[in-house]
Design a protein around this motif. Structure first.
Motif, PDB file in Angstrom:
ATOM      1  N   GLN A 185      12.608   6.967  25.332  1.00  0.00           N
ATOM      2  CA  GLN A 185      13.831   7.421  24.348  1.00  0.00           C
ATOM      3  C   GLN A 185      13.897   8.973  24.560  1.00  0.00           C
ATOM      4  OE1 GLN A 185      16.290   5.861  22.650  1.00  0.00           O
ATOM      5  NE2 GLN A 185      15.849   4.165  23.880  1.00  0.00           N
ATOM      6  N   ALA A 188      14.839  10.151  28.063  1.00  0.00           N
ATOM      7  CA  ALA A 188      16.197  10.166  28.362  1.00  0.00           C
ATOM      8  C   ALA A 188      16.939  11.367  27.618  1.00  0.00           C
ATOM      9  CB  ALA A 188      16.698   8.671  28.009  1.00  0.00           C
ATOM     10  N   SER A 189      16.548  11.585  26.315  1.00  0.00           N
ATOM     11  CA  SER A 189      17.147  12.700  25.781  1.00  0.00           C
ATOM     12  C   SER A 189      16.839  14.110  26.374  1.00  0.00           C
ATOM     13  CB  SER A 189      16.738  12.443  24.182  1.00  0.00           C
ATOM     14  OG  SER A 189      17.175  13.693  23.618  1.00  0.00           O
ATOM     15  N   LEU A 190      15.704  14.541  26.840  1.00  0.00           N
ATOM     16  CA  LEU A 190      15.395  15.396  27.482  1.00  0.00           C
ATOM     17  C   LEU A 190      16.061  15.698  28.584  1.00  0.00           C
ATOM     18  CD1 LEU A 190      11.512  15.951  26.793  1.00  0.00           C
ATOM     19  CD2 LEU A 190      13.291  17.074  25.492  1.00  0.00           C
ATOM     20  N   ALA A 194      18.674  17.955  26.247  1.00  0.00           N
ATOM     21  CA  ALA A 194      18.511  17.846  24.770  1.00  0.00           C
ATOM     22  C   ALA A 194      17.235  18.874  24.377  1.00  0.00           C
ATOM     23  CB  ALA A 194      18.411  16.702  24.060  1.00  0.00           C
ATOM     24  N   ARG A 196      13.929  19.701  21.946  1.00  0.00           N
ATOM     25  CA  ARG A 196      12.916  18.919  21.106  1.00  0.00           C
ATOM     26  C   ARG A 196      13.535  18.416  19.837  1.00  0.00           C
ATOM     27  NH1 ARG A 196       8.810  16.609  23.527  1.00  0.00           N
ATOM     28  NH2 ARG A 196       8.552  17.527  25.616  1.00  0.00           N
ATOM     29  N   TRP A 198      16.606  18.524  18.657  1.00  0.00           N
ATOM     30  CA  TRP A 198      17.705  17.509  18.689  1.00  0.00           C
ATOM     31  C   TRP A 198      17.173  16.022  18.984  1.00  0.00           C
ATOM     32  CZ3 TRP A 198      20.297  13.906  21.790  1.00  0.00           C
ATOM     33  CH2 TRP A 198      21.438  13.897  21.493  1.00  0.00           C
ATOM     34  N   ARG A 202      18.159  13.239  16.243  1.00  0.00           N
ATOM     35  CA  ARG A 202      19.292  12.144  16.852  1.00  0.00           C
ATOM     36  C   ARG A 202      18.859  11.207  17.447  1.00  0.00           C
ATOM     37  NH1 ARG A 202      23.758  11.537  15.408  1.00  0.00           N
ATOM     38  NH2 ARG A 202      25.095  12.051  17.203  1.00  0.00           N
ATOM     39  N   VAL A 203      17.561  11.091  17.941  1.00  0.00           N
ATOM     40  CA  VAL A 203      17.234   9.936  18.900  1.00  0.00           C
ATOM     41  C   VAL A 203      15.896   9.308  18.319  1.00  0.00           C
ATOM     42  CG1 VAL A 203      16.380   9.231  20.962  1.00  0.00           C
ATOM     43  CG2 VAL A 203      18.113  10.924  20.865  1.00  0.00           C
ATOM     44  N   PRO A 206      16.135   8.547  13.711  1.00  0.00           N
ATOM     45  CA  PRO A 206      16.904   7.464  13.320  1.00  0.00           C
ATOM     46  C   PRO A 206      16.341   6.127  13.883  1.00  0.00           C
ATOM     47  CG  PRO A 206      18.225   9.053  14.484  1.00  0.00           C
ATOM     48  CD  PRO A 206      17.027   9.476  14.670  1.00  0.00           C
ATOM     49  N   GLN A 207      15.780   6.164  14.929  1.00  0.00           N
ATOM     50  CA  GLN A 207      14.986   4.863  15.318  1.00  0.00           C
ATOM     51  C   GLN A 207      13.887   4.403  14.554  1.00  0.00           C
ATOM     52  OE1 GLN A 207      15.061   3.773  19.645  1.00  0.00           O
ATOM     53  NE2 GLN A 207      16.044   5.851  19.887  1.00  0.00           N
TER      54      GLN A 207
ATOM     55  N   LEU B  63      11.069  17.361  33.886  1.00  0.00           N
ATOM     56  CA  LEU B  63      10.379  16.545  32.916  1.00  0.00           C
ATOM     57  C   LEU B  63       8.977  16.748  32.965  1.00  0.00           C
ATOM     58  CD1 LEU B  63      12.293  13.235  32.576  1.00  0.00           C
ATOM     59  CD2 LEU B  63      12.102  15.022  30.810  1.00  0.00           C
ATOM     60  N   ARG B  96      16.577  23.465  29.613  1.00  0.00           N
ATOM     61  CA  ARG B  96      17.774  22.445  29.151  1.00  0.00           C
ATOM     62  C   ARG B  96      18.872  22.531  29.792  1.00  0.00           C
ATOM     63  NH1 ARG B  96      16.055  24.006  23.807  1.00  0.00           N
ATOM     64  NH2 ARG B  96      18.341  24.999  23.258  1.00  0.00           N
ATOM     65  N   ARG B  99      18.551  20.974  33.148  1.00  0.00           N
ATOM     66  CA  ARG B  99      18.504  19.658  33.262  1.00  0.00           C
ATOM     67  C   ARG B  99      19.849  18.873  33.757  1.00  0.00           C
ATOM     68  NH1 ARG B  99      13.850  19.665  29.049  1.00  0.00           N
ATOM     69  NH2 ARG B  99      12.123  19.788  30.334  1.00  0.00           N
ATOM     70  N   PHE B 106      16.810   5.504  34.644  1.00  0.00           N
ATOM     71  CA  PHE B 106      15.438   5.183  34.620  1.00  0.00           C
ATOM     72  C   PHE B 106      15.414   3.624  34.870  1.00  0.00           C
ATOM     73  CE2 PHE B 106      15.986   8.667  31.712  1.00  0.00           C
ATOM     74  CZ  PHE B 106      15.161   9.428  31.784  1.00  0.00           C
ATOM     75  N   ASN B 110      16.745   3.078  29.193  1.00  0.00           N
ATOM     76  CA  ASN B 110      16.439   4.071  27.907  1.00  0.00           C
ATOM     77  C   ASN B 110      17.873   4.406  27.277  1.00  0.00           C
ATOM     78  OD1 ASN B 110      13.918   3.969  28.988  1.00  0.00           O
ATOM     79  ND2 ASN B 110      13.500   5.996  29.677  1.00  0.00           N
ATOM     80  N   PHE B 112      20.141   4.682  24.250  1.00  0.00           N
ATOM     81  CA  PHE B 112      19.874   4.917  22.569  1.00  0.00           C
ATOM     82  C   PHE B 112      20.277   3.564  22.006  1.00  0.00           C
ATOM     83  CE2 PHE B 112      20.633   9.467  24.365  1.00  0.00           C
ATOM     84  CZ  PHE B 112      19.518   9.591  24.512  1.00  0.00           C
ATOM     85  N   HIS B 114      20.548   2.923  18.677  1.00  0.00           N
ATOM     86  CA  HIS B 114      21.497   3.062  17.479  1.00  0.00           C
ATOM     87  C   HIS B 114      22.797   3.656  17.942  1.00  0.00           C
ATOM     88  CE1 HIS B 114      19.280   6.633  18.594  1.00  0.00           C
ATOM     89  NE2 HIS B 114      19.688   7.472  17.659  1.00  0.00           N
ATOM     90  N   LEU B 128      25.556  18.273  23.610  1.00  0.00           N
ATOM     91  CA  LEU B 128      24.478  19.065  24.016  1.00  0.00           C
ATOM     92  C   LEU B 128      25.142  20.040  25.153  1.00  0.00           C
ATOM     93  CD1 LEU B 128      21.946  16.100  25.030  1.00  0.00           C
ATOM     94  CD2 LEU B 128      21.853  17.944  23.194  1.00  0.00           C
ATOM     95  N   ARG B 172      26.373   7.151  31.811  1.00  0.00           N
ATOM     96  CA  ARG B 172      25.891   8.193  30.914  1.00  0.00           C
ATOM     97  C   ARG B 172      25.338   9.615  31.906  1.00  0.00           C
ATOM     98  NH1 ARG B 172      20.682   7.348  27.216  1.00  0.00           N
ATOM     99  NH2 ARG B 172      19.653   7.080  28.993  1.00  0.00           N
TER     100      ARG B 172
END
Ligand SMILES: Nc1ncnc2c1ncn2[C@@H]1O[C@H](COP(=O)(O)OP(=O)(O)OP(=O)(O)O)[C@@H](O)[C@H]1O
Ligand SMILES: [Mg+2]
Lengths: 313, 264
Positions: A185, A188-190, A194, A196, A198, A202-203, A206-207, B63, B96, B99, B106, B110, B112, B114, B128, B172
């Protein structure tokens, strides 16, 4: 009948291939006996309490709805909410620190948990209340100058003691929650660009919240009752209030019941609140369409149980 | 080592790796990777487990940082800046931004959990990259239509099959308008019956001229979609060339052996 039940040569009764058999569930007579027994004992107990000679229910009824008790109840809620809020903030900060790659940050977080989880809450409460004994004055960079005795009111002492103590437990709860979120997770966000911060907000959080929330609910219920300790530093929350009253009128049990009723009321409301909050945070984790309401859940569970018990009633 | 390029077509390099090395502790995972991927090119990367394929993709997205060499995407040095003859790691803010040049897909999607499908696709550009929401939503719905999930916009990932989730993950990545799409074994976690639907989407993207690097074990897909195929062993590109020739008549013994193993 007798011919049907007769064992065949292989040791079991012959089954006809044309007949259809009704399935009769096993009876559970002892369940009924146990239930009746328990109900009888409970009834006797209730009867005994209701008719206890030394207990004046009218006194309980009177004080239950007096203004002074209600205000005590409100102070209990206030202290619970404030202490939980402080505990939650500290828990998030120290929980994240604990997982930090920076060894200084994670050690400090560990030390905090070690100290505040390892000593009794009542000792911490008295230490905060008596802080003036070692720090008579508080100086904040020469800007603010305070006299500790004046500042450290019973409320503040209780808030600090309960909040900081709660923070220690909470940080462990939050650490567990954060670790339960798969690292993919964060990745994927990075990869979306995004930060760290955020990603955490946001990721991950909440989980994690979905895992943490039931425990936070329990902690809040625990805190609601723990706040009664504040009576020992003469903070007049619910328990302190009824205590003060029964010191003067000697109706001890009557007033303790008053407090118990209010505590039960608050914890019931909290449980219902927790249910709705969990449902909201559970977004995306329930398969299928609409989620059940509280009433539906209760009814469905009751119905399922009735069906499980099946032929018995 | 030939690169398999027709050097006369005048297309520019989107991704360049030059002598890239990377270690985790004492394990040298990448030992001098050289690679060029041109605009609109589809490169499939094959190789045994532990060869460093995932690590290479993760380095292209920064990464993971690298220990030697350099990586460029769309002309920008990824993760570092050249000052006084040294490569200094960039501040996070600039990393950032970089990226966004590459879109990652992936193995385990992956997504999200929620967020709804639409929120998953929109969250990057809106929150973003700070693009206007209405504009992003139109684009996001377009991409979801493209991957065949236009009717699932308000579903949550848990309500979708693995194949559907992976297609959302592709949407996405596309929504970020990346210069190159990086796929890390996008079908290895899928049930066999849904592998095809994901590969079909990827093939379409290949045919419309997207630049893609695809780490995969699907030799059939490589043969059909890839312009070039690279083989990676022990942290190096062992062989690279046009898909057909590498897959049908590999020059390296290891490559032939690996292919024989995969194709059984
Ligand atoms: N974060 C890490 N820390 C330590 N070692 C790592 C890390 N990531 C990868 N490695 C090691 O690097 C090597 C290459 O890993 P990588 O995931 O890049 O291989 P791969 O070619 O993608 O293999 P696979 O086909 O199994 O996905 C492996 O030996 C792995 O154990
Ligand atoms: Mg891999």
């Amino acid at each position: 009948m007798t011919t049907e039940m007769a064992p065949t040569s292989s040791g079991s009764p012959a089954l006809s291939e044309t007949a259809t058999y009704e399935i009769v569930r096993r009876k559970h007579p002892w369940r009924v006996v146990a239930a009746v027994l328990v109900l009888v004992v409970l009834g006797l107990l209730a009867f005994g309490v209701a008719n206890a000679k030394g207990l004046h229910w009218s006194v309980t009824g009177h004080y239950l709805l007096t203004r002074v008790v209600f205000y005590g109840f409100l102070r209990t809620l206030e202290l619970t909410a404030a202490a939980m809020a402080l505990g939650l903030c500290l828990g998030v900060i120290f929980g994240i620190m604990r997982l930090s790659h920076n060894p200084v940050l994670s050690s400090v977080a560990w030390l905090y948990v070690w100290a505040f989880r390892g000593t009794p809450l009542i000792v911490q409460l008295f230490m905060w209340f008596n802080l003036a004994l070692i720090f008579p004055h508080v100086d904040l960079f020469g800007l603010v100058h305070l006299t500790t005795v004046k500042v450290m009111s019973p409320f503040l002492a209780a808030l600090l003691a309960f909040g900081i103590n709660e923070g220690a437990y909470m940080s462990e709860i939050i650490r567990g929650g954060l670790m339960s979120v798969p690292p993919g997770q964060t990745e994927a966000s990075l990869s979306l660009g995004a930060s760290r911060g955020w990603t955490m907000r946001r990721v991950v959080l909440p989980q994690a919240l979905r895992v943490i929330l039931p425990t936070i609910g329990n902690e809040t219920l625990g805190m609601l009752k723990l706040t009664s300790l504040a009576a020992f530093i003469s903070f007049n929350e619910l328990f302190g209030t009824v205590e003060t009253i029964y010191y003067s009128n000697s109706q001890v049990m009557e007033l303790l019941i008053v407090a118990a009723v209010w505590y039960l009321f608050a914890s019931s409301v909290l449980s219902i609140g927790q249910y709705y909050l969990e449902r909201r945070v559970g977004r995306g984790f329930v398969r299928g369409g609409r989620k059940q309401t509280l009433l539906e859940t209760v009814l469905v569970n009751a119905w399922a149980k009735r069906r499980r018990l099946g032929a018995n009633w | 080592m030939t690169t398999g390029y027709d050097l006369t077509d005048g297309r520019t390099d989107v991704v360049e790796l030059h002598g890239v090395s990377k270690s985790f502790g004492s394990t040298h995972v990448l030992r001098g990777v050289d690679l060029h991927v041109r605009e609109s090119e589809v490169l499939c990367v094959l190789g045994p487990s532990g060869a460093g394929k995932s690590t290479m993709l993760r380095c292209i997205n920064h990464l993971e940082g690298i220990d030697g060499g350099w990586i460029k995407v769309a002309g920008q040095i990824i993760g570092y800046e050249l000052r006084g003859g040294k490569l200094h790691e960039l501040p996070e803010r600039l990393i950032r931004h970089q990226r966004g040049l590459s879109g990652m897909v992936f193995q385990h999607f992956n997504l999200f959990p929620h967020f709804t499908v639409l929120e998953n696709v929109m969250v990057g550009p809106v929150e973003l990259q700070k693009e206007p929401k209405a504009q992003v939503e139109a684009r996001a719905r377009g991409f979801l239509d493209r991957v065949g999930l236009g009717d699932k916009v308000s579903a949550y990932p848990a309500q979708l099959s693995g194949g559907q989730q992976q297609r959302v993950a592709i949407a996405r990545a596309l929504a970020m308008n990346p210069k190159v799409l990086l796929f890390d074994e996008p079908t290895s976690a899928l049930d066999p019956e849904v592998v095809g639907e994901v590969l079909a989407v990827m093939l379409e993207l290949a045919q419309e001229g997207r630049t893609m690097i695809v780490v995969t074990h699907e030799v059939g897909f490589a043969r059909e979609a890839a312009d070039r195929v690279a083989f990676m062993f022990d942290g190096r590109i062992a062989e690279i060339g046009p898909a057909k020739s590498v897959l049908e008549s590999p020059r390296e013994a290891r490559t032939a052996e690996f292919l024989a193993h995969v194709l059984v």
